[in-house]
Design an enzyme around this catalytic site. Structure first.
Site, mmCIF file in Angstrom:
data_model
loop_
_atom_site.group_PDB
_atom_site.id
_atom_site.type_symbol
_atom_site.label_atom_id
_atom_site.label_comp_id
_atom_site.label_asym_id
_atom_site.label_seq_id
_atom_site.Cartn_x
_atom_site.Cartn_y
_atom_site.Cartn_z
ATOM 1 C CE LYS A 1 44.800 38.466 30.073
ATOM 2 N NZ LYS A 1 44.450 39.655 30.863
ATOM 3 C CD GLU B 1 47.528 42.912 26.463
ATOM 4 O OE1 GLU B 1 48.503 42.259 26.001
ATOM 5 O OE2 GLU B 1 46.998 42.618 27.533
ATOM 6 C CE LYS C 1 49.219 44.918 33.340
ATOM 7 N NZ LYS C 1 48.143 44.559 32.390
ATOM 8 C CG ASP D 1 48.010 45.421 29.055
ATOM 9 O OD1 ASP D 1 47.146 46.178 28.555
ATOM 10 O OD2 ASP D 1 47.721 44.401 29.709
ATOM 11 C CG ASP E 1 43.749 41.338 27.984
ATOM 12 O OD1 ASP E 1 43.028 40.321 28.048
ATOM 13 O OD2 ASP E 1 44.398 41.758 28.966
ATOM 14 C CD GLN F 1 41.059 36.705 33.681
ATOM 15 O OE1 GLN F 1 41.013 36.666 32.451
ATOM 16 N NE2 GLN F 1 40.066 36.295 34.441
HETATM 17 C C1 MUC Z 1 46.441 42.153 31.604
HETATM 18 O O1 MUC Z 1 46.945 41.649 30.612
HETATM 19 O O2 MUC Z 1 45.668 43.074 31.438
HETATM 20 C C2 MUC Z 1 45.272 43.058 34.336
HETATM 21 C C3 MUC Z 1 43.917 42.970 34.425
HETATM 22 C C4 MUC Z 1 43.536 41.673 34.042
HETATM 23 O O3 MUC Z 1 42.403 41.173 34.007
HETATM 24 O O4 MUC Z 1 44.627 40.969 33.710
HETATM 25 C C5 MUC Z 1 45.782 41.745 33.973
HETATM 26 C C6 MUC Z 1 46.805 41.624 32.953
HETATM 27 MG MG MG Z 2 46.049 43.106 29.214
#
Ligand code: MUC
Ligand code: MG
Length: 367
Positions: A266, A217, A162, A191, A242, A294
């Site tokens: 997702k 991402e 992240k 991401d 995403d 998610q």
């Molecule tokens: C992601 O991939 O963003 C963080 C917020 C969400 O909705 O999923 C996570 C993971």
């Molecule tokens: Mg994401």
């Protein structure tokens, strides 16, 4: 086979390690267990993880929309008339986690009815996926330790990091520490959850590229339309949409507008039915996909691997299948295990899961 009732159970399971990222943080899995009952005695189950920071849903809104809007329309409907049921669901905008849970529960019933695992009904490509673990915000040393622990304990060799903090140096130092600790054998990608501006992300991308990141991402908001297109145009790393591409139409727009070159799928937000629509559309348009997370528990993860393993294109990259490792407990009678960095499908009819009643009684919040 007719639907007789739709049940919603709110529950909360604490995290042992909260996940922090640019758009929010999660300390407790406050989800809704959804069960669809039928007149033939089969019950389908699914999990709805509300993500207010991404889709605006909450536990209360998931329960409210299912009880007030969806359940009255679904009771009496034919389980196998899935397209008709989706036409009913589409009359209400938004609510992706609630709709997805209903879709998945219907597939679970269908699999049980024909005595086949859902993953076979979807495509039956393979029996497992490589696992990618998601690493939240922390110091470089702690994130590197966490990655090492997951590599040594579960054999995981792919990590999503992240990013999206200010200054970007905070995240770049984490990425560098990971690369130095894990060496070149591990795959790393990032991401940003829309945390940076396009120009901040462009600067960061130079260093991320040098560190061998394989995907980038949502580094900046897709709503910064021209900035995002400018950023994606110069990225040497495939750029994943995403949360900005959550429906088949948004996926088309993201790809045609140059807002992304790859798509995160997702199952918690597009169920199985619309995830397949998105996947086939990406195949047709020549865009890569990654099976995203998610912030799912084990039930959600069973769904992601069932879908991902069902097709060649969704199982090519590692899937984000290990978030449940950061939870203190779960609801399944048989917990998932990651072996050699892979997670196997459940080779049993439907989703192949059984909810542990005593655990549900402990964590449910409605009495
Ligand atoms: C992601 O991939 O963003 C963080 C917020 C969400 O909705 O999923 C996570 C993971
Ligand atoms: Mg994401």
């Amino acid at each position: 086979m007719k639907i007789t009732a739709v049940e919603t159970v709110p529950y909360a399971i604490p995290y042992t390690k909260p996940l922090r990222f640019a758009s929010g943080e999660v300390h407790s899995a406050e989800h809704v267990l959804v069960r669809i009952h039928t007149d033939e005695g089969l019950t389908g189950v699914a999990d709805a993880p509300p993500r207010p920071f991404t889709y605006g849903e909450t536990q209360a809104s998931v329960i409210g929309v299912i009880e007030k809007i969806f359940a009255p329309q679904l009771v009496g409907a034919d389980v196998f008339a899935r397209e008709r049921i989706h036409a009913l669901l589409r009359r209400t905008v938004g609510n992706p986690a609630a709709k997805s849970a209903l879709d998945i529960a219907l597939w679970d019933i269908t699999g049980q009815a024909v005595d086949r695992p859902v993953t076979q009904l979807l495509g039956g490509w393979t029996d497992r996926m490589r696992v990618s673990h998601m690493l939240g915000f922390d110091t470089p040393a702690r994130v590197a330790d966490e990655a090492l622990r997951h590599r040594d304990t579960h054999g995981i060799k792919v990590f999503k990091v992240k990013v999206g903090r200010r200054p970007a140096r905070l995240d770049l130092d984490v990425c560098r520490a990971l690369r130095e600790t894990l060496g070149d054998e591990s795959e790393l990608y990032v991401d940003g959850n829309r945390g940076w501006t396009a120009s901040e992300a462009a600067l960061a991308l130079r260093e991320l590229d040098e560190l061998g990141m394989t995907l980038a991402e949502e580094l900046c908001p897709a709503d910064d339309v021209l900035g995002r297109r400018w950023l994606v145009g110069q990225s040497r790393i495939p750029f994943v949409a995403d949360e900005s591409a959550t429906t088949p139409a948004e996926v088309t727009r993201a790809l045609l507008d140059g807002a992304a070159t790859a798509i995160s799928i997702k199952t918690a937000r597009t169920g199985f039915t619309d995830s397949q629509r998105v996947l086939f559309q990406c195949e047709g348009m020549g865009a890569e996909v990654v099976m995203g997370n998610q912030i799912d528990g084990q039930l959600g993860t069973v769904c992601t691997v069932a879908f991902g393993a069902a097709h060649a294109s969704s199982s090519r990259r590692a899937g984000e299948l290990s978030n449940f490792l950061d939870m203190s407990d779960d609801l399944l009678t048989e917990p998932l295990t990651i072996t050699d960095g892979t997670l196997a499908i459940r080779d049993r009819p439907g989703l192949g899961v059984v909810i542990d009643d005593s655990k549900l009684a402990r964590y449910r919040q409605d009495h």
